[in-house]
Design a protein around this motif. Structure first.
Motif, short mmCIF file in Angstrom:
data_model
loop_
_atom_site.label_atom_id
_atom_site.label_comp_id
_atom_site.label_asym_id
_atom_site.label_seq_id
_atom_site.Cartn_x
_atom_site.Cartn_y
_atom_site.Cartn_z
N LYS A 1 -10.59 -33.34 -37.11
CA LYS A 1 -9.17 -33.29 -37.47
C LYS A 1 -8.38 -32.45 -36.47
CE LYS A 1 -7.93 -31.52 -41.49
NZ LYS A 1 -6.96 -30.45 -41.19
N ILE A 2 -9.03 -31.42 -35.90
CA ILE A 2 -8.37 -30.58 -34.92
C ILE A 2 -7.98 -31.39 -33.68
CG2 ILE A 2 -10.54 -29.88 -33.86
CD1 ILE A 2 -7.30 -27.79 -34.21
N ALA A 3 -8.77 -32.45 -33.38
CA ALA A 3 -8.47 -33.31 -32.24
C ALA A 3 -7.19 -34.11 -32.51
CB ALA A 3 -9.63 -34.25 -31.96
N LEU A 4 -7.02 -34.54 -33.75
CA LEU A 4 -5.81 -35.27 -34.11
C LEU A 4 -4.60 -34.36 -34.06
CD1 LEU A 4 -7.22 -37.33 -37.15
CD2 LEU A 4 -6.84 -38.13 -34.80
N ASP A 5 -4.77 -33.11 -34.54
CA ASP A 5 -3.67 -32.14 -34.50
C ASP A 5 -3.28 -31.84 -33.05
OD1 ASP A 5 -3.59 -31.98 -37.25
OD2 ASP A 5 -4.98 -30.28 -37.34
N THR A 6 -4.30 -31.73 -32.19
CA THR A 6 -4.04 -31.47 -30.77
C THR A 6 -3.27 -32.63 -30.14
OG1 THR A 6 -6.06 -30.16 -30.57
CG2 THR A 6 -5.11 -31.02 -28.53
N TYR A 7 -3.65 -33.87 -30.53
CA TYR A 7 -2.96 -35.06 -30.03
C TYR A 7 -1.49 -35.06 -30.47
CZ TYR A 7 -1.58 -39.95 -29.55
OH TYR A 7 -0.90 -41.09 -29.23
N ILE A 8 -1.26 -34.69 -31.73
CA ILE A 8 0.11 -34.66 -32.25
C ILE A 8 0.93 -33.59 -31.53
CG2 ILE A 8 1.53 -34.15 -34.28
CD1 ILE A 8 -0.78 -35.27 -36.00
N TRP B 1 -9.24 -34.92 -21.96
CA TRP B 1 -10.46 -34.87 -22.78
C TRP B 1 -11.07 -33.48 -22.73
CZ3 TRP B 1 -12.79 -38.42 -25.93
CH2 TRP B 1 -14.10 -38.15 -26.34
N GLN B 2 -11.06 -32.85 -21.53
CA GLN B 2 -11.63 -31.52 -21.37
C GLN B 2 -10.88 -30.49 -22.22
OE1 GLN B 2 -10.89 -33.59 -18.90
NE2 GLN B 2 -12.96 -34.09 -18.15
N ASP B 3 -9.56 -30.60 -22.25
CA ASP B 3 -8.78 -29.65 -23.06
C ASP B 3 -9.05 -29.84 -24.54
OD1 ASP B 3 -7.63 -28.48 -20.87
OD2 ASP B 3 -5.83 -29.74 -20.90
N VAL C 1 -8.08 -39.08 -27.86
CA VAL C 1 -8.48 -38.28 -29.03
C VAL C 1 -9.99 -38.04 -28.94
CG1 VAL C 1 -8.67 -38.21 -31.54
CG2 VAL C 1 -6.62 -39.15 -30.48
N LEU C 2 -10.38 -36.80 -29.12
CA LEU C 2 -11.79 -36.44 -29.06
C LEU C 2 -12.56 -37.05 -30.24
CD1 LEU C 2 -13.83 -34.58 -27.49
CD2 LEU C 2 -13.32 -32.84 -29.23
N TYR C 3 -13.78 -37.53 -29.97
CA TYR C 3 -14.59 -38.12 -31.04
C TYR C 3 -16.06 -38.09 -30.64
CZ TYR C 3 -15.25 -42.22 -28.08
OH TYR C 3 -15.60 -43.05 -27.05
N THR C 4 -16.90 -38.37 -31.58
CA THR C 4 -18.31 -38.63 -31.30
C THR C 4 -18.73 -39.79 -32.20
OG1 THR C 4 -20.50 -37.61 -31.13
CG2 THR C 4 -19.21 -37.10 -33.09
N LYS C 5 -19.90 -40.33 -31.97
CA LYS C 5 -20.36 -41.48 -32.74
C LYS C 5 -21.71 -41.19 -33.37
CE LYS C 5 -19.69 -45.71 -31.51
NZ LYS C 5 -19.69 -47.01 -30.79
N ARG C 6 -21.86 -41.65 -34.58
CA ARG C 6 -23.14 -41.62 -35.26
C ARG C 6 -23.47 -43.06 -35.60
NH1 ARG C 6 -22.24 -36.52 -39.42
NH2 ARG C 6 -22.21 -34.88 -37.80
N ASP C 7 -24.45 -43.59 -34.91
CA ASP C 7 -24.74 -45.02 -35.01
C ASP C 7 -23.49 -45.79 -34.57
OD1 ASP C 7 -27.31 -44.45 -35.96
OD2 ASP C 7 -26.57 -44.30 -38.03
N THR C 8 -22.91 -46.52 -35.48
CA THR C 8 -21.69 -47.28 -35.13
C THR C 8 -20.43 -46.62 -35.68
OG1 THR C 8 -21.93 -48.66 -37.12
CG2 THR C 8 -22.94 -49.47 -35.07
N ARG C 9 -20.59 -45.48 -36.34
CA ARG C 9 -19.45 -44.82 -36.96
C ARG C 9 -18.82 -43.80 -36.01
NH1 ARG C 9 -20.10 -41.58 -40.96
NH2 ARG C 9 -22.30 -41.15 -40.59
N VAL D 1 -13.62 -33.38 -40.53
CA VAL D 1 -13.79 -34.57 -39.69
C VAL D 1 -13.41 -35.81 -40.49
CG1 VAL D 1 -15.56 -33.58 -38.20
CG2 VAL D 1 -16.23 -34.74 -40.33
N LEU D 2 -12.92 -36.83 -39.76
CA LEU D 2 -12.44 -38.05 -40.41
C LEU D 2 -13.05 -39.27 -39.74
CD1 LEU D 2 -8.62 -37.17 -40.45
CD2 LEU D 2 -10.29 -36.65 -42.23
N ASN D 3 -13.09 -40.36 -40.48
CA ASN D 3 -13.48 -41.62 -39.86
C ASN D 3 -12.22 -42.33 -39.32
OD1 ASN D 3 -12.19 -42.97 -42.03
ND2 ASN D 3 -14.09 -42.88 -43.24
#
Length: 205
Positions: free
Chosen positions: A176-183, A191-193, A163-171, A137-139
C-alpha cells in the motif's frame, strides 16, 4: 348520516323524465331548494352533490355563500342521466383516485427501498475502504479500488514499473505504501525510489 358521494333516496324516485314542457316553469337560476324539489330529493342531497369533488359532477356556482344552479345546465345534467349518472361519475372518480393513491404508495415504498439499498451499499463501500486502509499489501483488484482506477490501468502501471510490486505464483502483491508513493509523486517516481520508500517503512511482502 351520509358518506361522501352518497345522495339521499326519497320515497319517490328522483326526477329524471325527459319532458321539455316540464322545464319551462323553472326559473333561469334555481336555488338549492328549488332544485331539490324538482328532483324530489332533500336539500341535503343537493348540497352534498355541490360539495363532493367540489361539485365537479353537478352544475352550480356560488354568489357569496349561496349556491345557485343555472337552469340550462341543470336541464342538460338531468337529460344526461341526472342523479344516476352522478353516482356513476362519483364511483368512477373514487376508483381513479384510489388507484392513483395505490400507485403513489408503491412508488414511495420503492423509493424508500432504493434509498435503503443505496445507503447499505454506501455503508458496505465505507467498510471495504476501511479494510483497505488497514491492510499493508493489496492485490490488483484492491489496488484498483484504492486508487479509483480500473484493473487494466493497474496492470499497465505494474508493467511500466510505476508501482512497486512482487508476485507469488500468478498473484500480484502490491504494498500500500507503493500506491501512496505513486499518488504523492503523481506517478513521477522511479522503481529504485519506490524500493527505498518501501524499505524505510519495513513493509514485508
Amino acid at each position: 348520516m351520509f358518506l361522501a358521494g352518497e345522495v339521499e333516496e326519497s320515497q319517490d324516485e328522483p326526477y329524471t323524465e325527459e319532458n321539455d314542457d316540464l322545464y319551462f316553469d323553472l326559473p333561469p337560476i334555481l336555488t338549492v331548494k328549488e332544485a331539490a324539489e324538482f328532483l324530489r330529493v332533500s336539500t341535503h342531497t343537493v348540497y352534498e352533490m355541490c360539495r363532493v369533488y367540489h361539485g365537479k359532477f353537478f352544475p352550480h356556482f356560488k354568489i357569496g355563500n349561496q349556491i345557485k344552479i343555472p337552469r340550462d345546465k341543470f336541464v342538460e345534467w338531468i337529460k344526461n342521466g341526472g342523479i344516476n349518472n352522478y353516482k356513476e361519475n362519483v364511483a368512477s372518480e373514487d376508483s381513479k383516485r384510489h388507484t392513483q393513491k395505490v400507485r403513489e404508495s408503491k412508488a414511495e415504498n420503492m423509493a424508500k427501498s432504493l434509498s435503503k439499498n443505496e445507503n447499505s451499499k454506501k455503508f458496505e463501500t465505507k467498510e471495504h475502504e476501511k479494510k483497505l486502509e488497514e491492510k499493508e499489501v493489496l492485490n490488483k483488484k484492491e489496488a484498483s479500488k484504492y486508487l479509483g482506477i480500473s484493473t487494466a490501468k493497474i496492470s499497465q502501471l505494474l508493467k511500466d514499473e510505476k508501482v512497486l510490486y512482487t508476485k507469488r505464483d500468478t498473484r500480484y502483491i502490491i504494498p500500500k505504501i507503493a500506491l501512496d508513493t505513486y499518488i504523492n509523486s503523481k506517478g513521477q517516481v522511479s522503481w529504485q525510489d519506490q524500493v527505498k520508500k518501501y524499505s524505510e517503512h519495513k513493509c514485508r511482502i
